[in-house]
Design a protein around this motif. Structure first.
Motif, mmCIF file in Angstrom:
data_model
loop_
_atom_site.group_PDB
_atom_site.id
_atom_site.type_symbol
_atom_site.label_atom_id
_atom_site.label_comp_id
_atom_site.label_asym_id
_atom_site.label_seq_id
_atom_site.Cartn_x
_atom_site.Cartn_y
_atom_site.Cartn_z
ATOM 1 N N VAL A 148 39.915 52.930 42.676
ATOM 2 C CA VAL A 148 41.229 53.449 43.060
ATOM 3 C C VAL A 148 41.713 52.557 44.194
ATOM 4 O O VAL A 148 41.324 52.718 45.356
ATOM 5 C CB VAL A 148 41.168 54.923 43.481
ATOM 6 N N GLY A 149 42.522 51.574 43.826
ATOM 7 C CA GLY A 149 42.974 50.573 44.786
ATOM 8 C C GLY A 149 43.609 49.410 44.045
ATOM 9 O O GLY A 149 44.149 49.577 42.948
ATOM 10 N N ALA A 150 43.508 48.229 44.623
ATOM 11 C CA ALA A 150 44.154 47.050 44.050
ATOM 12 C C ALA A 150 43.280 46.393 42.987
ATOM 13 O O ALA A 150 42.052 46.322 43.116
ATOM 14 C CB ALA A 150 44.456 46.043 45.155
ATOM 15 N N VAL A 151 43.921 45.880 41.942
ATOM 16 C CA VAL A 151 43.204 45.191 40.879
ATOM 17 C C VAL A 151 42.448 43.989 41.425
ATOM 18 O O VAL A 151 41.310 43.718 41.031
ATOM 19 C CB VAL A 151 44.181 44.751 39.763
ATOM 20 N N GLY A 152 43.060 43.253 42.357
ATOM 21 C CA GLY A 152 42.415 42.063 42.896
ATOM 22 C C GLY A 152 41.086 42.372 43.561
ATOM 23 O O GLY A 152 40.124 41.601 43.438
ATOM 24 N N ILE A 153 41.021 43.491 44.276
ATOM 25 C CA ILE A 153 39.771 43.885 44.917
ATOM 26 C C ILE A 153 38.699 44.134 43.856
ATOM 27 O O ILE A 153 37.556 43.697 43.981
ATOM 28 C CB ILE A 153 39.984 45.149 45.776
ATOM 29 N N ALA A 154 39.089 44.841 42.800
ATOM 30 C CA ALA A 154 38.127 45.145 41.737
ATOM 31 C C ALA A 154 37.643 43.874 41.055
ATOM 32 O O ALA A 154 36.448 43.731 40.769
ATOM 33 C CB ALA A 154 38.769 46.086 40.731
ATOM 34 N N VAL A 155 38.544 42.957 40.784
ATOM 35 C CA VAL A 155 38.176 41.711 40.117
ATOM 36 C C VAL A 155 37.164 40.944 40.949
ATOM 37 O O VAL A 155 36.142 40.454 40.436
ATOM 38 C CB VAL A 155 39.425 40.850 39.840
ATOM 39 N N ARG A 156 37.426 40.816 42.240
ATOM 40 C CA ARG A 156 36.486 40.088 43.100
ATOM 41 C C ARG A 156 35.133 40.795 43.176
ATOM 42 O O ARG A 156 34.087 40.153 43.236
ATOM 43 C CB ARG A 156 37.081 39.914 44.489
ATOM 44 N N ALA A 157 35.155 42.124 43.150
ATOM 45 C CA ALA A 157 33.911 42.882 43.280
ATOM 46 C C ALA A 157 33.020 42.741 42.056
ATOM 47 O O ALA A 157 31.793 42.634 42.169
ATOM 48 C CB ALA A 157 34.224 44.354 43.527
ATOM 49 N N ILE A 158 33.624 42.727 40.875
ATOM 50 C CA ILE A 158 32.799 42.699 39.656
ATOM 51 C C ILE A 158 32.505 41.292 39.163
ATOM 52 O O ILE A 158 31.578 41.099 38.369
ATOM 53 C CB ILE A 158 33.463 43.507 38.520
ATOM 54 N N ALA A 159 33.254 40.299 39.625
ATOM 55 C CA ALA A 159 33.131 38.936 39.092
ATOM 56 C C ALA A 159 31.694 38.405 39.074
ATOM 57 O O ALA A 159 31.268 37.798 38.078
ATOM 58 C CB ALA A 159 34.043 37.987 39.863
ATOM 59 N N PRO A 160 30.895 38.611 40.140
ATOM 60 C CA PRO A 160 29.539 38.045 40.106
ATOM 61 C C PRO A 160 28.615 38.691 39.087
ATOM 62 O O PRO A 160 27.545 38.155 38.796
ATOM 63 C CB PRO A 160 29.024 38.312 41.533
ATOM 64 N N HIS A 161 29.025 39.834 38.541
ATOM 65 C CA HIS A 161 28.116 40.608 37.692
ATOM 66 C C HIS A 161 28.468 40.558 36.207
ATOM 67 O O HIS A 161 27.684 41.020 35.381
ATOM 68 C CB HIS A 161 28.097 42.066 38.161
ATOM 69 N N CYS A 162 29.616 40.015 35.862
ATOM 70 C CA CYS A 162 30.048 40.015 34.460
ATOM 71 C C CYS A 162 29.156 39.102 33.623
ATOM 72 O O CYS A 162 28.902 37.956 33.997
ATOM 73 C CB CYS A 162 31.499 39.550 34.356
ATOM 74 N N ARG A 163 28.707 39.632 32.476
ATOM 75 C CA ARG A 163 27.841 38.848 31.587
ATOM 76 C C ARG A 163 28.479 38.656 30.212
ATOM 77 O O ARG A 163 28.764 37.546 29.804
ATOM 78 C CB ARG A 163 26.472 39.523 31.461
ATOM 79 N N SER A 164 28.699 39.742 29.489
ATOM 80 C CA SER A 164 29.311 39.624 28.163
ATOM 81 C C SER A 164 29.867 40.966 27.743
ATOM 82 O O SER A 164 29.471 42.015 28.267
ATOM 83 C CB SER A 164 28.299 39.147 27.122
ATOM 84 N N LYS A 165 30.787 40.935 26.769
ATOM 85 C CA LYS A 165 31.391 42.172 26.282
ATOM 86 C C LYS A 165 30.369 43.091 25.648
ATOM 87 O O LYS A 165 30.600 44.292 25.524
ATOM 88 C CB LYS A 165 32.510 41.873 25.298
ATOM 89 N N ALA A 166 29.228 42.541 25.254
ATOM 90 C CA ALA A 166 28.212 43.358 24.604
ATOM 91 C C ALA A 166 27.478 44.267 25.576
ATOM 92 O O ALA A 166 26.942 45.299 25.174
ATOM 93 C CB ALA A 166 27.214 42.470 23.884
#
Length: 332
Positions: free
Chosen positions: A54-72
């Protein structure tokens, strides 16, 4: 679905709590004695099915970026502004269920769900969303694009299914003819270059000698799957006789695969409905003529599809839970 909400302000926290009252999950506020953004994202990305910022999209993007692996494997991630005007899925819209979650969250607070996946924007059948709604694993996620692209271009896609699919097929989705190549297939036995969707409905019945190791069970399981061309991902649970309830190898084998395992008495197994492969030797040892088939049927509440296969002191059989797929690919 396990959900985790994170807010950054008092106003955002109030909205997160309102959302969690309708769609339960943990609620945290970053800072003010709560977790740091980095720590919260790392923890929840690893363990939750859905992260709601609940906040800005940019904050969420930066927070999850190091952890993204694949859509699976990535969890669903949805962002709402603290005023509750918009609900934006930003990761795993289909396989993770972020699009459906965004719609559900939006309904709670009167937000507009901002859905940007091409199939949804164009009102086209989404094969990966369909797989999720039908409790199927996607064996080759890289092939999803091929199916979706063909539908978006206006061309038909052809399917095969080992199970009857209720309701009318979506526009552009047609059954493959006998000599035609299928673009996707609903199957337990994948073959060829189609996108294979595997129903997670299997229960593995197991029999083994005392002292059988997890490694021996693993080798026998690999042979069982290879002999039948079975997609192992269809299996979600295991079953055996209560005489094996403390067998370390069997318990470790099931733990490695993440399968809950149920154990039944000889009397319970004897009363399992159906026809089974009898063995006088098994009866002399356990008190019932067949362990793996009977246990699989009881745990599945269904029928045997692969009967007993024995080798090196291990027996396996596969039963299927009831399965009634339809063409629904979005939450109502």
């Amino acid at each position: 679905m396990t959900r985790a909400y994170l807010a950054f302000t008092e106003k955002g926290l109030a909205l997160a709590q309102k959302l969690a009252s309708a769609l339960p999950g943990t609620v945290d506020r970053c800072g003010h004695g709560g977790p740091s953004l980095a720590d919260w994202a790392a923890e929840q990305f690893a363990h939750a099915d859905a992260l709601i910022f609940v906040g800005a999209v940019g904050i969420a993007v930066r927070a999850i970026a190091p952890h993204c692996r694949s859509k699976a494997v990535d969890p669903a991630v949805v962002v709402l502004d603290e005023c509750g005007h918009f609900a934006v899925p930003i990761l795993s819209g289909h396989l993770g269920g972020a699009n459906d979650l965004a719609r559900a969250l939006a309904a709670v607070c009167g937000a507009v769900p901002v859905i940007t996946t091409a199939t949804d924007a164009n009102g086209v059948f989404a094969v990966d969303a369909w797989a999720r709604h039908q409790n199927c694993a996607v064996l080759e996620p890289e092939r999803i694009k091929r199916v979706s692209s063909r539908l978006l271009a206006g061309g038909p896609v052809r399917y095969r299914s080992e199970f009857p699919v209720a309701r009318q097929a979506p526009a552009g989705v047609v059954p493959a003819g006998e000599a035609e190549r299928a673009d996707f297939a609903l199957t337990l036995f994948p073959a060829g270059d189609a996108l294979h969707l595997i129903p997670k409905i299997g229960v593995l019945g197991i029999g083994c000698r005392r002292g059988t190791s997890a490694a021996q069970l693993e080798a026998a399981f690999a042979q069982f799957c290879a002999a039948h061309g079975l997609a192992a991902v269809c299996i979600t649970a295991a079953a055996s006789i209560d005489l094996k309830a403390h067998e370390p190898g069997l318990l470790e084998f099931c733990r490695i695969h993440g399968w809950p395992v149920q154990f039944y008495s000889a009397a319970q197994l004897q009363n399992a409905p159906g026809q089974f492969t009898p063995s006088a030797f098994v009866r002399s040892v356990t008190g019932v003529d067949n362990v793996c088939e009977r246990a699989a049927v009881l745990a599945a509440g269904g029928t045997i599809i692969l009967p007993k296969q024995a080798g090196n002191g291990v027996t396996f059989a596969l039963a299927l839970r009831p399965f009634a797929p339809d063409w629904r690919w979005q939450d109502a």
